[in-house]
Design an enzyme around this catalytic site. Structure first.
Site, PDB file in Angstrom:
ATOM      1  N   ASP A 121      43.563  29.100  31.960  1.00  0.00           N
ATOM      2  CA  ASP A 121      43.057  30.482  31.994  1.00  0.00           C
ATOM      3  C   ASP A 121      43.133  31.081  30.585  1.00  0.00           C
ATOM      4  OD1 ASP A 121      43.269  31.701  35.214  1.00  0.00           O
ATOM      5  OD2 ASP A 121      44.337  29.867  34.733  1.00  0.00           O
ATOM      6  N   GLU A 124      40.227  39.150  31.928  1.00  0.00           N
ATOM      7  CA  GLU A 124      41.341  39.237  32.879  1.00  0.00           C
ATOM      8  C   GLU A 124      42.718  39.080  32.234  1.00  0.00           C
ATOM      9  OE1 GLU A 124      41.327  36.356  36.083  1.00  0.00           O
ATOM     10  OE2 GLU A 124      43.127  37.233  36.966  1.00  0.00           O
ATOM     11  N   ASP A 175      35.858  36.417  33.207  1.00  0.00           N
ATOM     12  CA  ASP A 175      36.922  35.824  34.008  1.00  0.00           C
ATOM     13  C   ASP A 175      37.046  34.381  33.522  1.00  0.00           C
ATOM     14  OD1 ASP A 175      38.732  34.956  35.888  1.00  0.00           O
ATOM     15  OD2 ASP A 175      37.796  36.081  37.527  1.00  0.00           O
ATOM     16  N   ILE A 230      39.064  31.852  34.160  1.00  0.00           N
ATOM     17  CA  ILE A 230      39.000  30.984  35.350  1.00  0.00           C
ATOM     18  C   ILE A 230      39.003  31.906  36.548  1.00  0.00           C
ATOM     19  CG2 ILE A 230      40.159  29.312  36.840  1.00  0.00           C
ATOM     20  CD1 ILE A 230      41.133  27.829  34.524  1.00  0.00           C
ATOM     21  N   ASP A 231      37.925  31.890  37.276  1.00  0.00           N
ATOM     22  CA  ASP A 231      37.885  32.633  38.530  1.00  0.00           C
ATOM     23  C   ASP A 231      38.173  31.620  39.629  1.00  0.00           C
ATOM     24  OD1 ASP A 231      37.464  34.766  40.311  1.00  0.00           O
ATOM     25  OD2 ASP A 231      35.413  34.088  40.665  1.00  0.00           O
ATOM     26  N   THR A 285      41.621  30.768  40.343  1.00  0.00           N
ATOM     27  CA  THR A 285      42.743  29.967  39.808  1.00  0.00           C
ATOM     28  C   THR A 285      43.415  29.159  40.927  1.00  0.00           C
ATOM     29  OG1 THR A 285      43.083  31.631  38.113  1.00  0.00           O
ATOM     30  CG2 THR A 285      44.861  30.072  38.430  1.00  0.00           C
ATOM     31  N   HIS A 288      42.572  36.957  50.186  1.00  0.00           N
ATOM     32  CA  HIS A 288      41.557  37.608  49.346  1.00  0.00           C
ATOM     33  C   HIS A 288      40.469  38.290  50.160  1.00  0.00           C
ATOM     34  CE1 HIS A 288      42.523  34.695  45.783  1.00  0.00           C
ATOM     35  NE2 HIS A 288      43.550  35.433  46.149  1.00  0.00           N
ATOM     36  N   ASP A 320      35.425  39.760  38.362  1.00  0.00           N
ATOM     37  CA  ASP A 320      35.301  38.906  39.545  1.00  0.00           C
ATOM     38  C   ASP A 320      33.888  38.927  40.128  1.00  0.00           C
ATOM     39  OD1 ASP A 320      37.790  37.642  39.886  1.00  0.00           O
ATOM     40  OD2 ASP A 320      38.680  39.502  40.622  1.00  0.00           O
TER      41      ASP A 320
HETATM   42  N1  LIG Z   1      44.824  40.301  47.472  1.00  0.00           N
HETATM   43  C1  LIG Z   1      43.617  40.079  46.968  1.00  0.00           C
HETATM   44  N2  LIG Z   1      42.512  40.548  47.575  1.00  0.00           N
HETATM   45  C2  LIG Z   1      41.288  40.301  47.068  1.00  0.00           C
HETATM   46  N3  LIG Z   1      41.077  39.604  45.958  1.00  0.00           N
HETATM   47  C3  LIG Z   1      42.135  39.118  45.305  1.00  0.00           C
HETATM   48  C4  LIG Z   1      43.453  39.322  45.773  1.00  0.00           C
HETATM   49  N4  LIG Z   1      44.299  38.713  44.931  1.00  0.00           N
HETATM   50  C5  LIG Z   1      43.530  38.180  43.974  1.00  0.00           C
HETATM   51  N5  LIG Z   1      42.229  38.422  44.199  1.00  0.00           N
HETATM   52  C6  LIG Z   1      41.078  38.078  43.395  1.00  0.00           C
HETATM   53  O1  LIG Z   1      40.323  37.072  44.040  1.00  0.00           O
HETATM   54  C7  LIG Z   1      39.808  36.248  43.010  1.00  0.00           C
HETATM   55  C8  LIG Z   1      39.411  34.915  43.562  1.00  0.00           C
HETATM   56  O2  LIG Z   1      38.382  35.113  44.481  1.00  0.00           O
HETATM   57  P1  LIG Z   1      38.034  34.031  45.582  1.00  0.00           P
HETATM   58  O3  LIG Z   1      38.906  34.317  46.752  1.00  0.00           O
HETATM   59  O4  LIG Z   1      36.602  34.327  45.842  1.00  0.00           O
HETATM   60  O5  LIG Z   1      38.274  32.705  44.981  1.00  0.00           O
HETATM   61  C9  LIG Z   1      40.925  36.174  42.030  1.00  0.00           C
HETATM   62  O6  LIG Z   1      40.413  35.848  40.792  1.00  0.00           O
HETATM   63  P2  LIG Z   1      41.268  34.892  39.794  1.00  0.00           P
HETATM   64  O7  LIG Z   1      41.409  33.577  40.442  1.00  0.00           O
HETATM   65  O8  LIG Z   1      40.407  34.930  38.601  1.00  0.00           O
HETATM   66  O9  LIG Z   1      42.582  35.587  39.580  1.00  0.00           O
HETATM   67  C10 LIG Z   1      41.515  37.580  42.062  1.00  0.00           C
HETATM   68  O10 LIG Z   1      40.980  38.432  41.083  1.00  0.00           O
HETATM   69 MG   LIG Z   2      38.751  36.114  39.268  1.00  0.00          MG
HETATM   70 MG   LIG Z   3      40.725  34.551  36.671  1.00  0.00          MG
HETATM   71 MG   LIG Z   4      43.845  35.749  38.150  1.00  0.00          MG
END
Ligand SMILES: Nc1ncnc2c1ncn2[C@@H]1O[C@H](COP(=O)(O)O)[C@@H](OP(=O)(O)O)[C@H]1O
Ligand SMILES: [Mg+2]
Ligand SMILES: [Mg+2]
Ligand SMILES: [Mg+2]
Length: 339
Positions: free
Chosen positions: A46, A71, A134, A136-137, A139, A223, A276
């Protein structure tokens, strides 16, 4: 206005960052993973990806007016416990920049790496140009060996005008894995391989029967509310089970018609961040799709680092959107009255 120069720089930056991420994902060490203050994971990749994208954009474009909303920040890397991690990131960044003949001549010091990461502290906003990254989206997907994306957008006067999305683990064809999606406002969406094959224009599905539609949602139940998505899908008549994948790879897949709908309903109190969604939004919009909040309002990327949303984010094509919005409203009402 054309953003050709910015697009070329963004594609370069994101492709190089993807190279760094792939290398780390292949040989992920326990020591490469840390927890942020909000308990979410962050890895050397990241940080490395953010440093590489920031460095390439600043080399390619006018660095005096450079503004980046990203981020990660270097706070934890500047602590005593972060020293080893920083060393590892510096090595990765230098190897990656050197692997591309154009950037490798002056290696980055630890301080250069920290500065490149911290150039991502911009607040964005409604005026001027701001990159949105972002590094790494997804992670969590990255750590599982699943889907993740490097997502880079450009805001101009509060609107997303460029979106570039590298999805290293998303199949491009039957033989090849790894996709780069990109879109310029008004110019459509294209997909190519991460090593620059000839781009092809992509389009969202033209399906109008929800019974034949399939829908994407987050892999992580934390998420997005999976129960609510199921309810909406059921109301809409969707027959297929949800396709759960991490990251903005969902937007990429949707832009080429892999699925028809993307539903995202965060738990109460969570605020979505612009990085995101910025790149993914444009990739889908330029492919003919519609992205809105649960009330049908367009997403507003001009408010700083956060998106202010009604309930969640829904994505589909123009034909299915009216029925989807109706199903979403009914489902939200049902949920509210059952509490
Ligand atoms: N409690 C939460 N509710 C919703 N989104 C969240 C979360 N915690 C983290 N995320 C976000 O969800 C992203 C990942 O989305 P997805 O579920 O579509 O893979 C994460 O990005 P990062 O991995 O860049 O931190 C983060 O920003
Ligand atoms: Mg993200
Ligand atoms: Mg990220
Ligand atoms: Mg993150």
């Amino acid at each position: 206005m054309s953003y050709d120069k910015e697009l070329a720089a963004a594609k370069n930056a994101v492709s190089l960052a993807a190279r760094l991420c792939q290398k780390v994902q292949k040989a992920l060490l326990q020591a490469d993973v840390q927890s942020k203050s909000d308990k979410s994971p962050v890895t050397v990749a990241d940080y490395g990806s953010q440093a590489v994208v920031s460095a390439v954009l600043q080399k390619e474009l006018d660095s005096a007016s450079f503004s980046l909303v990203a981020e990660e920040d270097s706070g934890d890397l500047r602590k005593e416990e972060g020293k080893e991690t920083l060393q590892r990131i510096m090595k990765l960044v230098n190897e990656t920049l050197a692997s591309d003949g154009t950037y490798g001549n002056a290696p980055f010091s630890e301080e250069d790496v920290l500065a490149a990461i911290d150039s991502g502290r911009s607040e964005g906003g409604p005026s001027g140009q701001h990159w949105v990254l972002d590094p790494i989206d997804g992670t969590k997907g990255f750590l599982r060996g699943d889907q993740y994306a490097i997502a880079l957008g450009l805001l101009d006067e509060g609107k997303v005008v460029l979106g570039v999305l590298a999805c290293p683990n998303l199949p491009l064809s039957q033989e090849k894995v790894g996709c780069l999606f990109y879109a310029q406002v008004g110019g459509g969406t294209y997909m190519q391989s991460l090593d620059s094959s000839t781009p092809i224009k992509v389009h969202v599905t033209d399906l109008d029967n929800p019974e034949e539609a399939s829908f994407f949602e987050s892999f992580e139940a934390a998420h997005s509310l999976h129960d609510l998505s199921s309810l909406i899908a059921k109301k809409l008549g969707v027959k297929a089970p949800p396709v759960r994948i991490d990251s903005q790879a969902k937007y990429g897949a949707l832009s080429r018609g892999d699925g028809a709908i993307y539903l995202r309903f965060p738990h109460k109190g969570y605020r979505e961040k612009i990085w995101d969604h910025a790149a993914g939004y444009l990739v889908v919009a330029e492919a003919g799709g519609v992205v809105s909040d649960a009330a049908g309002n367009p997403l507003d990327f001009s408010k700083g680092r956060y998106l202010d949303l009604h309930e969640g984010i829904i994505v589909t094509n123009q034909k299915l959107m009216p029925a989807l919005l109706k199903a979403v409203k009914e489902s939200l009402n049902e949920k509210a009255s059952s509490l």
